[in-house]
Design a protein around this motif. Sequence first.
Motif: not given
Length: 237
Positions: A152-158, A176-178
Amino acid sequence: MSISPNGARMSSQNNVKWVGSKNNMNLNSPLKLIAQTKGNNIKNIIISLHGFGDNAANFSSLANEINIDDVLWLFPQGPKNYPMGIEGAQWFPLFSDPKEERRVSEDCILQIMYNAAEQCKLETKKIFLLGFSQGAAMAVHCGLKSKEKLAGILSLSGFMIQPHVIKSSYSGDPIDTPLFVAHGNQDQVIFPATYFDMLDSLKDMGAKKMRSKMYSMGHNISQEEIRDITKFIEEYR
């Protein structure tokens, strides 16, 4: 040995600082790196990228907020100091041409990712890339541009860097990556409109598994967001 962005030679092993008990793995890093293991059996790696002007040591407190076992947390530090901050760093400059330093940061992050996967004997699909603010921009850029299937990739305030470059690399193939995209509706650093532009770009690129949420907050990470991050990681690990 590796070459730092300013041309100085540095020992990759000496760049790694372990928090808590040191693992036996031979982690090499071209950047300053804080590593921390939780649990006895590493099932996932979470590479977490700090924001502009922050540093790895400060951002590493996130590992104590997210209660997930059997994880290797890696907190790299941006390769260039931020001259206006106290022990601050950046992934690329905001007030001059960022292209070359952004490329250096991208190469270093991917090197850390591949080395950690090899040392832990894990596939890249067991790796999460997480970032806050400028670190979120690098997490999305590295994770999508590499075309590796990640946990997974998590973008926080980006925000997104060169979405047209990422889009062209997929040539119509789905992502495909969540993805987890979060933002604050009172953010005065990266305006909320950026969040909606990012969602539109990711949908246009063919992101198949995307979770997004706007929080009642400014340019920070809230406890509600921490709970959602934990759920996302547990679901896709």
